[in-house]
Scaffold this motif. Structure first.
Motif: not given
Length: 100
Positions: A77-78, A5, A74
């Motif tokens: 989003q992470g 991330n 994803d």
């Protein structure tokens, strides 16, 4: 070691990579599309796409003579959740001065 991330956040700090991601948020595109829309040179765009692919932010999909790149929601989003967690921690500890 950098978390995935944090790596995504670092990658998006580059203005051209940020622009590429914004363009891909509108739908899959080829390197030629990205060169035309950013005004950057093809080798530069390709290098940035490689970094984004290695970080798992972008995938490549061959279609005939072309390769289309698309975002991996994803991964974004992470990174967004990572930043939200940091913001929540900063709010919770804003008045917790460390002893000298």
């Amino acid at each position: 070691m950098i978390s995935a991330n944090s790596d995504v956040v670092r990658l998006l700090a580059d203005p051209l990579r940020d622009r590429i991601v914004r363009i891909l948020a509108q739908g899959p595109a080829t390197t030629s599309h990205l060169v035309a829309e950013t005004g950057a040179k093809q080798p530069n765009v390709s290098g940035h796409l490689k970094q984004l692919r290695e970080a798992g932010v972008v995938t490549a999909e061959p279609r005939g003579r072309f390769t289309f790149y698309r975002l991996v929601p994803d991964a974004l989003q992470g990174a967004a959740l990572h930043l939200a967690d940091l913001a929540a921690q900063a709010r919770a500890t804003a008045d917790a001065f460390r002893a000298c």
